[in-house]
Scaffold this motif. Structure first.
Motif, PDB file in Angstrom:
ATOM      1  N   LEU A   1      -3.258 -14.140  -0.505  1.00 21.29           N
ATOM      2  CA  LEU A   1      -2.115 -14.844  -1.443  1.00 21.29           C
ATOM      3  C   LEU A   1      -3.230 -14.534  -3.307  1.00 21.29           C
ATOM      4  N   ALA A   2      -3.903 -14.854  -2.903  1.00 18.06           N
ATOM      5  CA  ALA A   2      -5.570 -14.505  -4.316  1.00 18.06           C
ATOM      6  C   ALA A   2      -5.423 -13.506  -4.619  1.00 18.06           C
ATOM      7  N   ASP A   3      -4.782 -12.598  -3.984  1.00 13.85           N
ATOM      8  CA  ASP A   3      -4.909 -11.217  -3.951  1.00 13.85           C
ATOM      9  C   ASP A   3      -3.515 -10.500  -4.565  1.00 13.85           C
ATOM     10  N   VAL A   4      -2.501 -11.010  -3.939  1.00 16.27           N
ATOM     11  CA  VAL A   4      -0.759 -10.564  -4.101  1.00 16.27           C
ATOM     12  C   VAL A   4      -1.179 -11.145  -6.007  1.00 16.27           C
ATOM     13  N   GLN A   5      -1.484 -12.311  -6.508  1.00 18.62           N
ATOM     14  CA  GLN A   5      -1.737 -13.080  -7.330  1.00 18.62           C
ATOM     15  C   GLN A   5      -2.174 -12.388  -8.618  1.00 18.62           C
ATOM     16  N   ALA A   6      -3.482 -11.867  -8.423  1.00 18.75           N
ATOM     17  CA  ALA A   6      -4.659 -11.393  -8.875  1.00 18.75           C
ATOM     18  C   ALA A   6      -3.736 -10.243  -9.106  1.00 18.75           C
ATOM     19  N   ARG A   7      -3.462  -9.161  -7.985  1.00 24.17           N
ATOM     20  CA  ARG A   7      -2.824  -7.570  -8.100  1.00 24.17           C
ATOM     21  C   ARG A   7      -1.471  -7.010  -8.046  1.00 24.17           C
ATOM     22  N   GLY A   8      -0.845  -8.104  -7.709  1.00 17.54           N
ATOM     23  CA  GLY A   8       0.526  -7.618  -7.904  1.00 17.54           C
ATOM     24  C   GLY A   8       0.398  -6.815  -7.042  1.00 17.54           C
ATOM     25  N   ASP A   9       2.123  -5.830  -7.381  1.00 20.60           N
ATOM     26  CA  ASP A   9       2.570  -4.220  -7.144  1.00 20.60           C
ATOM     27  C   ASP A   9       1.326  -3.627  -5.690  1.00 20.60           C
ATOM     28  N   ALA A  10       0.316  -3.418  -6.242  1.00 24.03           N
ATOM     29  CA  ALA A  10      -0.815  -2.308  -5.624  1.00 24.03           C
ATOM     30  C   ALA A  10      -1.342  -3.225  -4.572  1.00 24.03           C
ATOM     31  N   ALA A  11      -1.393  -4.678  -4.351  1.00 25.00           N
ATOM     32  CA  ALA A  11      -1.516  -5.997  -3.507  1.00 25.00           C
ATOM     33  C   ALA A  11      -0.799  -5.921  -2.263  1.00 25.00           C
TER      34      ALA A  11
END
Lengths: 437, 437
Positions: free
Chosen positions: A41-51
């Motif tokens: 979740l933290a990664d998706v929040q930080a990096r969005g589409d790329a994650a």
């Protein structure tokens, strides 16, 4: 191979202990899953589409150049529908119509704005409005159920939600045509082939491609459940679903093979699903047991059914129908069939259940698909405090208050008294400023 | 000392960036708190009363031989009420009456069972029933608000909850007479001087002394919020509350000192509380600002108010009332005052808010105490998907389905078609068994 299906009697000395063993169900949160989900979740929040793209490639074996490439267009949804055999198309449309009609009644019954004026001319009430945008999680793989698409999307549509965004994992890119067709019929606005915690994160926080929603509903595996729990507060969520359950409360008047098949219909979902029969008639219990043994070998999913019945099922002989109702209330089942000649005699005694199916003709499976009411129901005893998914889950309320000048003279003095008592002087003075000086 | 209160204009080039800064609010979960709370909950679940006693001694400085000794009897609640000055007694009873009357209307408007029969004679509907037992968490210390006791307990009482259990921490044993009196008036059945994660654990799991409840409502500190989030699923919870907020949408027709005091009434709660004024009239904004500066030095809680206004407050000059409504929708405030000569012109444009206060006489503080609607409202933008606390939070619904024999002939074929499509053969056969052969 004999079926080791537990049989209890409420008159037995060890009943309470045996009953507790049947009920025992631990939804232990796995710390490792929690940790992993927090990172995703933290990664998706930080990096969005790329994650989102990376996790989709890793967990679903689905490569794409962009999240946009994972979107399923409305045209594709329509094409999936158009390509179905006519019988399936008709069945989906029939079911959708009934589900819609029921939820429209629900909207009328409990989902409308209301207001009144009191004797001072003060207006009080609540304005009910739909959510702007919601996300629907649809599981992929073995539990990809088109009926669940209808049951999640239609109440949202009836509530008037502006945009319904569906996510569904498609491991290795394999799409389920029935799921897409159901999304078309149910009025899903946008759909993405995403799943897991990364899909929940994309919906909760939004990415460049996936729009942020305000609520996420729909079932999923342990990762999805953990992710929903974690984003709760940022967005709304529906309940966290456990294994499915059926409880049949029988007076012995229903053909025993019908009841046997109803027990199977829950057991076939999952080895952890629970099927229980409560009945005051020992002879009838024996008949149902015989039907279970006779019918089981013919069931395509007999291994799952057997594991579920042996692991979590029970036939319980009660002293009376009244006692059966008491025990049912202690269980608070997701699905409760009152398979009785006189179901309306027992219904008032039943306090806790997700859905109550009255009479021999009301098999749980009719409710699952097309009777109209929602099949997303509280499990694991949570019917004690929660409700079927409904239009109300896709609405929110704003209180309306308009105090008249006359009303302010009366209310102001009381509010000031209480506010001073709480040490909140600005609250008190704000009320006092409205008093005639 | 000049007040460094932010002033923005929507026409300014940097408005969007400044506005984002005003809105920024991070409810970061503190990992250390989460960990500690998980341990406390596990310990309370495992050791019950003994654990509760230890944590109460450690965190609240309150020693007792047993949890039973921490129970406040109904007689003690009544005594607290009886000992209050008459003006306070009357104010509490007046407020309780209004809150009760409003929630009774709410019950009628959206909390009743409903059912209908379709053309096949199939009965469909929902049965609405109260929760058996709920827990109300009431904060102790500086934020011990008797009004919150009324706002949590009365909807539960109106819903018909069988047992309302209140917990309130009493650091070093100091009890707040107004809180106990409010509990008496609001019909709290049992009360314990417990707080923190240990109180939430005791309510969720039950101990030898504290009964397990089915839902926990009420605000609390970060430990309480974390504990509620963690027990969600075992019990129901209400929303997780953030700092309080007010947004005043003014057309310049309300005396500016009224608006200034309304902004204070939110700011005085807490340094993190947020007070925002939206207005298309620059001259009026200047008047409100002048009143803020004039009135602030006279406020007993001026330090808190100043910190809140400087840290999170803003006066925003908009192009028009329409634009002010748009911005309000982007904020989705907890409390929204429409301080306008013509509030009903703007109300339909307002989509997201916990409570909407219409017209100059409707100060937010009247709603806090005694207008009738609930003061437990969604904060931090969660009004986009959640609602004021209400009777509906203390009820749950069970779907009712009674398919007639004729109905089963129609529904059965559709259900079987869809069930085979999902690979659930027992579901299909359970439907087919009800078809006439």
């Amino acid at each position: 191979m004999t079926l080791a299906l537990r049989q209890l009697a409420t008159t037995a000395a060890d009943f309470e202990a045996e009953f507790q063993r049947v009920l025992h169900w631990s939804a232990e949160t796995d710390h490792a899953i929690e940790q992993r989900v927090a990172e995703i979740l933290a990664d998706v929040q930080a990096r969005g589409d790329a994650a989102v793209l990376e996790y989709t490639a890793r967990f679903d074996g689905l490569q794409a150049d962009s999240v946009a490439a994972l979107e399923i267009t409305r045209d594709e949804l329509k094409a999936a529908f158009d390509c179905l055999p006519a019988a399936q198309r008709d069945a989906i449309e029939f079911a959708a119509r009934r589900v819609r009609s029921y939820h429209e009644r629900q909207l009328q019954a409990c989902g409308l704005s209301w207001q009144y004026r009191d004797e001072d001319g003060t207006l009080l009430g609540q304005k009910v409005t739909p959510l702007d945008r919601v996300g629907i999680y649809v599981p992929g793989g073995k539990a990809a159920y088109p009926s669940s698409v209808l049951m999640n999307a239609i109440p949202a549509q009836v509530a008037g939600v502006g945009e319904i965004v569906m996510v569904v994992p498609t491991p290795k890119g394999e799409r389920n045509a029935l799921v897409l067709a159901a999304a078309y019929v149910a009025g899903v606005h946008r759909a993405f082939t995403l799943g897991g915690a990364q899909a929940v994160g994309a919906l909760a926080y939004g990415t460049a491609t996936v729009p942020a929603v305000h609520k996420i509903t729909g079932p999923g595996n342990a990762y999805v459940a953990s992710a929903k729990r974690r984003v709760f507060g940022t967005v709304g969520i529906d309940m966290i679903a456990g294994p499915s359950e059926i409880l049949v409360l029988a007076d012995g008047s229903t053909p025993p093979d019908w009841v046997a098949m109803d027990l199977f219909s829950q057991a076939e979902h999952d080895e952890l699903a629970q099927s229980i029969l409560l009945c005051p008639d020992a002879g009838y219990i024996a008949q149902v047991r015989a039907e279970i043994e006779r019918l089981l070998p013919g069931m395509p999913r007999q291994d799952v059914i057997r594991a579920s019945l042996e692991g979590r099922g029970a036939l319980i002989h009660t002293r009376s129908m009244e006692e059966a109702c008491d025990i049912s209330n202690r269980i608070a089942p997701e699905h409760l069939e009152v398979s009785s000649r006189d179901p309306h005699r027992w219904e008032p005694l039943l306090k806790h259940a997700g859905a109550i199916f009255l009479g021999a003709f009301t098999s749980e499976s009719l409710g699952d698909y097309c009777a109209g009411p929602n099949h997303v129901l509280p499990t694991s005893g949570t019917a004690r405090f929660s409700s079927p998914l409904g239009v109300y889950d896709f609405q929110k309320r704003s209180s309306l208050i308009e105090v008249s000048e006359a009303g302010a003279q009366v209310l102001g003095k009381v509010a000031a008294e209480l506010a001073y008592g709480e040490g909140l002087q600005a609250h008190a003075q704000a009320a006092e400023f409205r008093l005639k000086r």
